[in-house]
Scaffold this motif. Structure first.
Motif, PDB file in Angstrom:
ATOM      1  N   VAL A  73       6.430  -2.353 -17.834  1.00  0.00           N
ATOM      2  CA  VAL A  73       7.587  -2.570 -16.957  1.00  0.00           C
ATOM      3  C   VAL A  73       7.570  -4.007 -16.449  1.00  0.00           C
ATOM      4  N   GLU A  74       8.748  -4.551 -16.234  1.00  0.00           N
ATOM      5  CA  GLU A  74       8.906  -5.850 -15.578  1.00  0.00           C
ATOM      6  C   GLU A  74       9.483  -5.612 -14.189  1.00  0.00           C
ATOM      7  N   VAL A 101      13.024  -3.836 -13.481  1.00  0.00           N
ATOM      8  CA  VAL A 101      14.271  -4.428 -13.965  1.00  0.00           C
ATOM      9  C   VAL A 101      14.337  -4.464 -15.485  1.00  0.00           C
ATOM     10  N   GLU A 102      13.220  -4.180 -16.156  1.00  0.00           N
ATOM     11  CA  GLU A 102      13.237  -4.211 -17.623  1.00  0.00           C
ATOM     12  C   GLU A 102      12.054  -3.422 -18.164  1.00  0.00           C
ATOM     13  N   LEU A 103      12.240  -2.868 -19.346  1.00  0.00           N
ATOM     14  CA  LEU A 103      11.170  -2.215 -20.098  1.00  0.00           C
ATOM     15  C   LEU A 103      10.939  -3.034 -21.357  1.00  0.00           C
ATOM     16  N   ILE A 135      17.626   4.649 -19.988  1.00  0.00           N
ATOM     17  CA  ILE A 135      17.137   4.067 -18.736  1.00  0.00           C
ATOM     18  C   ILE A 135      17.759   2.690 -18.513  1.00  0.00           C
ATOM     19  N   LYS A 136      17.825   1.885 -19.546  1.00  0.00           N
ATOM     20  CA  LYS A 136      18.417   0.548 -19.419  1.00  0.00           C
ATOM     21  C   LYS A 136      19.899   0.640 -19.051  1.00  0.00           C
ATOM     22  N   GLY A 137      20.582   1.662 -19.546  1.00  0.00           N
ATOM     23  CA  GLY A 137      21.968   1.880 -19.146  1.00  0.00           C
ATOM     24  C   GLY A 137      22.079   2.193 -17.668  1.00  0.00           C
ATOM     25  N   MET A 138      21.154   2.975 -17.140  1.00  0.00           N
ATOM     26  CA  MET A 138      21.123   3.263 -15.702  1.00  0.00           C
ATOM     27  C   MET A 138      20.858   1.993 -14.895  1.00  0.00           C
ATOM     28  N   MET A 139      19.910   1.174 -15.354  1.00  0.00           N
ATOM     29  CA  MET A 139      19.606  -0.078 -14.649  1.00  0.00           C
ATOM     30  C   MET A 139      20.816  -0.996 -14.604  1.00  0.00           C
ATOM     31  N   ALA A 140      21.545  -1.049 -15.721  1.00  0.00           N
ATOM     32  CA  ALA A 140      22.722  -1.918 -15.788  1.00  0.00           C
ATOM     33  C   ALA A 140      23.791  -1.498 -14.785  1.00  0.00           C
ATOM     34  N   LYS A 141      23.789  -0.253 -14.377  1.00  0.00           N
ATOM     35  CA  LYS A 141      24.752   0.250 -13.407  1.00  0.00           C
ATOM     36  C   LYS A 141      24.206   0.215 -11.975  1.00  0.00           C
ATOM     37  N   GLY A 142      23.041  -0.403 -11.782  1.00  0.00           N
ATOM     38  CA  GLY A 142      22.525  -0.610 -10.434  1.00  0.00           C
ATOM     39  C   GLY A 142      21.591   0.454  -9.912  1.00  0.00           C
ATOM     40  N   THR A 152       8.004   2.116  -9.417  1.00  0.00           N
ATOM     41  CA  THR A 152       6.827   2.580 -10.139  1.00  0.00           C
ATOM     42  C   THR A 152       6.067   3.611  -9.326  1.00  0.00           C
ATOM     43  N   GLY A 153       5.455   4.534 -10.039  1.00  0.00           N
ATOM     44  CA  GLY A 153       4.475   5.446  -9.466  1.00  0.00           C
ATOM     45  C   GLY A 153       3.188   5.240 -10.233  1.00  0.00           C
ATOM     46  N   GLU A 154       2.167   4.720  -9.591  1.00  0.00           N
ATOM     47  CA  GLU A 154       0.949   4.369 -10.314  1.00  0.00           C
ATOM     48  C   GLU A 154      -0.060   5.513 -10.252  1.00  0.00           C
ATOM     49  N   VAL A 155      -0.598   5.874 -11.403  1.00  0.00           N
ATOM     50  CA  VAL A 155      -1.586   6.952 -11.475  1.00  0.00           C
ATOM     51  C   VAL A 155      -2.990   6.370 -11.422  1.00  0.00           C
ATOM     52  N   ALA A 156      -3.903   7.175 -10.901  1.00  0.00           N
ATOM     53  CA  ALA A 156      -5.301   6.742 -10.840  1.00  0.00           C
ATOM     54  C   ALA A 156      -5.969   6.860 -12.204  1.00  0.00           C
ATOM     55  N   GLU A 157      -5.596   7.893 -12.967  1.00  0.00           N
ATOM     56  CA  GLU A 157      -6.187   8.120 -14.277  1.00  0.00           C
ATOM     57  C   GLU A 157      -5.101   8.502 -15.272  1.00  0.00           C
ATOM     58  N   TRP A 158      -5.223   7.972 -16.470  1.00  0.00           N
ATOM     59  CA  TRP A 158      -4.302   8.272 -17.566  1.00  0.00           C
ATOM     60  C   TRP A 158      -5.149   8.579 -18.785  1.00  0.00           C
ATOM     61  N   MET A 159      -5.046   9.811 -19.276  1.00  0.00           N
ATOM     62  CA  MET A 159      -5.912  10.265 -20.360  1.00  0.00           C
ATOM     63  C   MET A 159      -5.079  10.717 -21.545  1.00  0.00           C
TER      64      MET A 159
END
Length: 339
Positions: free
Chosen positions: A144-145, A153-155, A204-211, A216-223
């Motif tokens: 993510v940016e 704002v961007e993927l 998702i980018k279409g949703m961003m373009a419409k405002g 972010t939701g950051e996880v402690a562990e990703w497996m």
């Protein structure tokens, strides 16, 4: 709240273990991957789950037994189970739209090939949340940016230049998932394809373009559970978490121990016979197994399997297997016999 789980893929990277069992149904630390994922998400959300929609593949592969197990999973969480089918592998966006009748209201979308550990509250100001994990090599992931307000704002997929070190892990929250549904319908109607598939990112980018505001939701562990090596690592890490939590009985009371040693953490299922064996650490054994004259560590063994005269490490063994031999780092699929 709803949970949408696209899980139609066959899991080719996990063969031979996914040849007879769909990858999301392969147990890790005693429970199928998709069961652990859904339960962990429900725990994080900490609110009633109204519906869980599962997007499955071909009924010949995801049959009645799979459907029944998923219905039981939803029922255990007080939710309705909805079953949809994706008859062609046309991408993440297409898979979500196969469940379009369930795409309304607040929802989490989670792809069933990963497990997480997290503890946070959803941002009430966000229209959507994308779960991320900080990684050492962001160029190998989709990231993510963020802007100065820490909004997405961007993927960017596998960026050649540094964008951020927050990798997208495949779990999303939408305050109203019908907005994503509208954008994905445009993706399908306009035939917007990347890599031969319809992607969630374009919706998702279409949703961003419409405002719409994405946080972010950051996880402690990703497996991950993509192949044998990382699945064994995930099994090891999950066993450690479960032992620390103390919330699950990891060794069934019905285990018969004859001159054997169990080194925690281990998961051992029902009606298992251990005879002159050393089990652990970091071992999961399914139901109705016999382990005799054997040492096992850092391994995953499924149900109804017999292991004799072996010294196993970093092994992954399927269901209904008979194995008698000297190899250690083995990967054996269901219904195999090596004697």
């Amino acid at each position: 709240m709803k949970i949408i789980v696209p899980m139609a893929g066959r899991g080719s990277r996990l063969r031979p273990h996914s040849l007879t069992v769909p990858k999301p149904l392969i147990p890790v630390a005693g429970q199928p991957i998709v069961h652990r994922l859904v339960k962990d998400i429900a725990k994080i959300l900490n609110e009633p789950i109204e519906e869980i929609a599962f997007v499955l593949g071909d009924p010949a592969w995801f049959g009645d037994d799979v459907v029944s197990s998923l219905q039981d999973l939803a029922k255990s969480l007080g939710a309705k189970a909805s079953i949809y089918r994706q008859d062609q592998p046309l991408g993440t966006g297409h898979a979500i739209m196969c469940a379009k009748d369930s795409l309304s209201g607040p929802a989490v979308i989670a792809y069933a090939d990963t497990l997480i550990r997290a503890d946070f509250n959803l941002d009430p100001e966000a229209d959507a949340v994308i779960w991320v994990k900080q990684v050492d090599q962001p160029e190998a992931y989709g990231v993510v940016e963020l802007n100065d307000q820490q909004e997405i704002v961007e993927l960017v997929e596998k960026p050649a230049q540094f964008v951020s070190d927050l990798a997208v892990i495949g779990i999303y929250y939408f305050k109203d998932v019908s907005v994503l549904k509208e954008e994905l319908q445009k993706v399908l109607d306009d035939n917007i394809i990347h890599g031969g598939e319809y992607q969630i990112n374009d919706g998702i980018k279409g949703m961003m373009a419409k405002g719409n505001v994405f946080k972010t939701g950051e996880v402690a562990e990703w497996m991950d559970c993509g192949n044998k090596a990382v699945t064994l690592e995930t099994n090891q890490r999950m066993l450690g978490f479960l032992e620390a939590d103390g919330e699950e009985q990891l060794v069934a009371a019905s285990v018969k121990n004859e001159n054997s040693k169990i080194i925690a953490p281990c998961y051992i299922g029902e009606n298992v016979l251990l005879k002159n064996a050393t089990i652990g650490p970091n071992v999961s054994i399914g139901n109705n197994c016999v382990i005799e004259n054997t040492s096992v560590k850092n391994s995953l063994i499924q149900n109804n399997t017999q292991i004799k005269n072996a010294n196993l490490e970093e092994a992954m063994i399927g269901n209904h297997v008979k194995y008698d031999g000297k190899f250690t780092k083995i990967s054996i699929g269901d219904y195999s016999v090596l004697e």
